[in-house]
Design a protein around this motif. Sequence first.
Motif, PDB file in Angstrom:
ATOM      1  N   LYS A 325       0.812  -1.216   0.000  1.00 14.43           N
ATOM      2  CA  LYS A 325       0.000   0.000   0.000  1.00 14.43           C
ATOM      3  C   LYS A 325       0.847   1.269   0.000  1.00 14.43           C
ATOM      4  CE  LYS A 325      -0.641   0.336   5.033  1.00 14.43           C
ATOM      5  NZ  LYS A 325      -1.637   0.372   6.139  1.00 14.43           N
ATOM      6  N   GLN A 326       2.097   1.174   0.437  1.00 11.91           N
ATOM      7  CA  GLN A 326       2.965   2.357   0.451  1.00 11.91           C
ATOM      8  C   GLN A 326       3.582   2.643  -0.913  1.00 11.91           C
ATOM      9  OE1 GLN A 326       3.233  -0.266   2.551  1.00 11.91           O
ATOM     10  NE2 GLN A 326       3.165   0.460   4.676  1.00 11.91           N
ATOM     11  N   CYS A 327       3.339   1.793  -1.911  1.00 12.19           N
ATOM     12  CA  CYS A 327       3.910   1.995  -3.247  1.00 12.19           C
ATOM     13  C   CYS A 327       3.055   2.992  -4.015  1.00 12.19           C
ATOM     14  CB  CYS A 327       4.001   0.674  -3.998  1.00 12.19           C
ATOM     15  SG  CYS A 327       5.004   0.764  -5.504  1.00 12.19           S
ATOM     16  N   ILE A 328       3.624   4.132  -4.349  1.00  5.67           N
ATOM     17  CA  ILE A 328       2.830   5.237  -4.886  1.00  5.67           C
ATOM     18  C   ILE A 328       3.001   5.456  -6.380  1.00  5.67           C
ATOM     19  CG2 ILE A 328       2.732   6.456  -2.685  1.00  5.67           C
ATOM     20  CD1 ILE A 328       5.027   8.233  -3.655  1.00  5.67           C
ATOM     21  N   SER A 329       4.045   4.852  -6.985  1.00  5.76           N
ATOM     22  CA  SER A 329       4.200   5.025  -8.425  1.00  5.76           C
ATOM     23  C   SER A 329       5.013   3.886  -9.018  1.00  5.76           C
ATOM     24  CB  SER A 329       4.865   6.370  -8.757  1.00  5.76           C
ATOM     25  OG  SER A 329       6.158   6.473  -8.199  1.00  5.76           O
ATOM     26  N   PHE A 330       4.762   3.640 -10.304  1.00  3.87           N
ATOM     27  CA  PHE A 330       5.450   2.586 -11.049  1.00  3.87           C
ATOM     28  C   PHE A 330       5.898   3.195 -12.367  1.00  3.87           C
ATOM     29  CE2 PHE A 330       5.727  -0.872 -14.085  1.00  3.87           C
ATOM     30  CZ  PHE A 330       6.318  -1.903 -13.374  1.00  3.87           C
ATOM     31  N   THR A 331       7.209   3.341 -12.541  1.00  2.00           N
ATOM     32  CA  THR A 331       7.768   4.031 -13.695  1.00  2.00           C
ATOM     33  C   THR A 331       8.618   3.090 -14.540  1.00  2.00           C
ATOM     34  OG1 THR A 331       7.805   6.189 -12.591  1.00  2.00           O
ATOM     35  CG2 THR A 331       9.339   5.879 -14.416  1.00  2.00           C
ATOM     36  N   VAL A 332       8.375   3.091 -15.843  1.00  2.00           N
ATOM     37  CA  VAL A 332       9.159   2.318 -16.806  1.00  2.00           C
ATOM     38  C   VAL A 332      10.291   3.212 -17.312  1.00  2.00           C
ATOM     39  CG1 VAL A 332       9.092   1.043 -18.979  1.00  2.00           C
ATOM     40  CG2 VAL A 332       7.103   1.026 -17.446  1.00  2.00           C
ATOM     41  N   TRP A 333      11.504   2.635 -17.462  1.00  2.00           N
ATOM     42  CA  TRP A 333      12.648   3.466 -17.820  1.00  2.00           C
ATOM     43  C   TRP A 333      12.784   3.593 -19.346  1.00  2.00           C
ATOM     44  CZ3 TRP A 333      14.426   7.024 -14.989  1.00  2.00           C
ATOM     45  CH2 TRP A 333      15.609   7.693 -15.348  1.00  2.00           C
ATOM     46  N   GLY A 334      11.872   4.375 -19.901  1.00  2.00           N
ATOM     47  CA  GLY A 334      11.900   4.636 -21.332  1.00  2.00           C
ATOM     48  C   GLY A 334      10.576   4.304 -21.974  1.00  2.00           C
ATOM     49  N   VAL A 335      10.326   4.916 -23.124  1.00  2.00           N
ATOM     50  CA  VAL A 335       9.039   4.757 -23.794  1.00  2.00           C
ATOM     51  C   VAL A 335       9.032   3.557 -24.734  1.00  2.00           C
ATOM     52  CG1 VAL A 335       7.393   5.867 -25.367  1.00  2.00           C
ATOM     53  CG2 VAL A 335       8.546   7.219 -23.596  1.00  2.00           C
ATOM     54  N   TYR A 336      10.082   3.419 -25.552  1.00  2.00           N
ATOM     55  CA  TYR A 336      10.067   2.315 -26.525  1.00  2.00           C
ATOM     56  C   TYR A 336      11.477   1.821 -26.796  1.00  2.00           C
ATOM     57  CZ  TYR A 336      11.617   5.253 -30.509  1.00  2.00           C
ATOM     58  OH  TYR A 336      12.326   6.054 -31.373  1.00  2.00           O
ATOM     59  N   ASP A 337      11.561   0.606 -27.338  1.00  2.00           N
ATOM     60  CA  ASP A 337      12.853  -0.057 -27.502  1.00  2.00           C
ATOM     61  C   ASP A 337      13.806   0.712 -28.414  1.00  2.00           C
ATOM     62  OD1 ASP A 337      12.094  -2.148 -25.848  1.00  2.00           O
ATOM     63  OD2 ASP A 337      11.337  -3.381 -27.498  1.00  2.00           O
ATOM     64  N   GLY A 338      13.261   1.470 -29.361  1.00  2.00           N
ATOM     65  CA  GLY A 338      14.114   2.204 -30.275  1.00  2.00           C
ATOM     66  C   GLY A 338      14.859   3.359 -29.637  1.00  2.00           C
ATOM     67  N   ASP A 339      14.496   3.725 -28.435  1.00  2.00           N
ATOM     68  CA  ASP A 339      15.156   4.832 -27.739  1.00  2.00           C
ATOM     69  C   ASP A 339      15.589   4.389 -26.335  1.00  2.00           C
ATOM     70  OD1 ASP A 339      16.059   7.511 -27.608  1.00  2.00           O
ATOM     71  OD2 ASP A 339      14.304   8.098 -26.439  1.00  2.00           O
ATOM     72  N   SER A 340      15.948   3.120 -26.225  1.00  2.00           N
ATOM     73  CA  SER A 340      16.278   2.541 -24.919  1.00  2.00           C
ATOM     74  C   SER A 340      17.777   2.599 -24.648  1.00  2.00           C
ATOM     75  CB  SER A 340      15.804   1.077 -24.869  1.00  2.00           C
ATOM     76  OG  SER A 340      16.300   0.425 -23.724  1.00  2.00           O
ATOM     77  N   TRP A 341      18.118   2.715 -23.374  1.00  2.00           N
ATOM     78  CA  TRP A 341      19.517   2.715 -22.945  1.00  2.00           C
ATOM     79  C   TRP A 341      20.144   1.326 -23.004  1.00  2.00           C
ATOM     80  CZ3 TRP A 341      21.540   0.711 -18.053  1.00  2.00           C
ATOM     81  CH2 TRP A 341      20.598  -0.087 -17.371  1.00  2.00           C
ATOM     82  N   ILE A 342      19.313   0.280 -23.088  1.00  2.00           N
ATOM     83  CA  ILE A 342      19.795  -1.085 -22.886  1.00  2.00           C
ATOM     84  C   ILE A 342      20.795  -1.551 -23.946  1.00  2.00           C
ATOM     85  CG2 ILE A 342      19.072  -3.524 -22.785  1.00  2.00           C
ATOM     86  CD1 ILE A 342      16.491  -2.500 -21.395  1.00  2.00           C
ATOM     87  N   PRO A 343      20.503  -1.452 -25.257  1.00  2.00           N
ATOM     88  CA  PRO A 343      21.460  -1.975 -26.245  1.00  2.00           C
ATOM     89  C   PRO A 343      22.842  -1.344 -26.156  1.00  2.00           C
ATOM     90  CG  PRO A 343      19.328  -1.585 -27.281  1.00  2.00           C
ATOM     91  CD  PRO A 343      19.265  -0.962 -25.906  1.00  2.00           C
ATOM     92  N   GLY A 344      22.910  -0.088 -25.765  1.00  2.00           N
ATOM     93  CA  GLY A 344      24.196   0.567 -25.661  1.00  2.00           C
ATOM     94  C   GLY A 344      24.964   0.238 -24.398  1.00  2.00           C
ATOM     95  N   THR A 345      24.292  -0.400 -23.445  1.00  2.00           N
ATOM     96  CA  THR A 345      24.914  -0.715 -22.156  1.00  2.00           C
ATOM     97  C   THR A 345      25.173  -2.205 -21.992  1.00  2.00           C
ATOM     98  OG1 THR A 345      23.760   1.180 -21.172  1.00  2.00           O
ATOM     99  CG2 THR A 345      24.675  -0.456 -19.655  1.00  2.00           C
ATOM    100  N   PHE A 346      24.252  -3.024 -22.475  1.00  2.00           N
ATOM    101  CA  PHE A 346      24.373  -4.477 -22.364  1.00  2.00           C
ATOM    102  C   PHE A 346      24.460  -5.063 -23.769  1.00  2.00           C
ATOM    103  CE2 PHE A 346      22.076  -3.011 -18.610  1.00  2.00           C
ATOM    104  CZ  PHE A 346      22.791  -3.610 -17.586  1.00  2.00           C
ATOM    105  N   GLY A 347      25.669  -5.438 -24.168  1.00  2.00           N
ATOM    106  CA  GLY A 347      25.880  -5.949 -25.517  1.00  2.00           C
ATOM    107  C   GLY A 347      25.021  -7.161 -25.822  1.00  2.00           C
ATOM    108  N   GLY A 348      24.317  -7.115 -26.958  1.00  2.00           N
ATOM    109  CA  GLY A 348      23.503  -8.248 -27.381  1.00  2.00           C
ATOM    110  C   GLY A 348      22.135  -8.301 -26.755  1.00  2.00           C
ATOM    111  N   GLU A 349      21.790  -7.309 -25.922  1.00  2.00           N
ATOM    112  CA  GLU A 349      20.500  -7.332 -25.249  1.00  2.00           C
ATOM    113  C   GLU A 349      19.648  -6.121 -25.626  1.00  2.00           C
ATOM    114  OE1 GLU A 349      20.212  -9.194 -21.234  1.00  2.00           O
ATOM    115  OE2 GLU A 349      22.311  -8.597 -21.086  1.00  2.00           O
ATOM    116  N   GLY A 350      18.353  -6.246 -25.377  1.00  2.00           N
ATOM    117  CA  GLY A 350      17.410  -5.179 -25.673  1.00  2.00           C
ATOM    118  C   GLY A 350      16.000  -5.643 -25.370  1.00  2.00           C
TER     119      GLY A 350
END
Length: 384
Positions: A325-350
């Motif tokens: 009940k104390q959880c007040i927000s749920f945020t996703v880190w980015g809108v879509y895969d084409g603008d995600s931080w993941i491929p540039g940080t974790f090789g081979g992943e997305g």
Amino acid sequence: MKQLRRRSTLVATGAAAALLLIPAAVAFANGSGGSDTSLRALGSKQGLRIGTAVDAARLGGDKGYTDIVAGQFSTVTAENAMKWESVEPSRGVYDWTAADQLVRFARQHGQAVRGHTLMWHNQLPSWLTTGVANGSISDAQLRDILHRHVTDEVTHFKGKVWQWDVVNEVFANSWETPQADGLNADDFWIKHLGSGIVGDVFRWAHKADPKALLMYNDYNITGEDGTNAKFQAVYDFVRNLREQGVPIDGIGEQGHLDTQYGFDAQRYQADLQAFGDLGLKVAVTEADVRTFVDNPTDQVPTDSLAQYAQPYEFSELLKGCELVKQCISFTVWGVYDGDSWIPGTFGGEGYGLLYDVNLKPKTAYSTLQQDLRLAAGAPRHTNG
């Protein structure tokens, strides 16, 4: 292995149900669905804000991106626009342009703003890191510079930012060197200013805007790395800060997951609840679920099971928040895969977000939509 078998069974069940909702998700994305099916509208029915990290430079110029941010989310986080290197690229010269644009956008669309982040070891301006490295900025001066930065930024956005990630990622992971209090001995700020700086930054931020919610934000603090050591270190440290009267309001659990590793959803929820039981608010601040993909452009999962695991683990992240009940927000880190931080940080992943590289909603989107719909009307949350 037992945990992985359990996960595979639940993944198949959850994903099968989620597939039934894809037409509704596509209908909304194409403008033919009612606004009551958006993530923000469904979350509001239980008092839970659903958010995303936003690239401020894309707002307005990219209609598809802008429409998703405006229509689907009730809170936005500045992905980079409020970080120190962005707002003060030259010493004493502030540039609030991108951050102010995001705040205006949020106000226009009835969204709350999460400020990210005031004290972090990364994305610092080069004038600061160079000065510390060559000795032209002493530790005493560094403390004064940090004090000014926190005060100036929070004051600039006073009354406009709902939550601040005040301190970000200063605790040691299992592969790093911890101090006795669990802080990372090699962290830039801890190394130069000591453990006491954590409490001081919260005090400075509170003085600048007493009404903003002040959060400690980190990853692997709900057992994602297979151990609760980092959770326990943060829990003990924050409990001590609270006992000293330090104005820390909550914990931001980032929620970065990878389908190649196990995810103990029960421990995650229990750890969120433990923070809540300290009298803290909690928030999931940077959720994504990455997997191995064919290439960083198309981001098609190389393992067909990942297409089930990704929405399942997203669902477990959201449901754990819904059940605390104390959880007040749920945020996703980015809108879509084409603008995600993941491929540039974790090789081979997305493939880590709710929308694919073409801005089309994925099964993960419709799964969260279903979870929110099922919990609609549950009086379990307040927005703080």
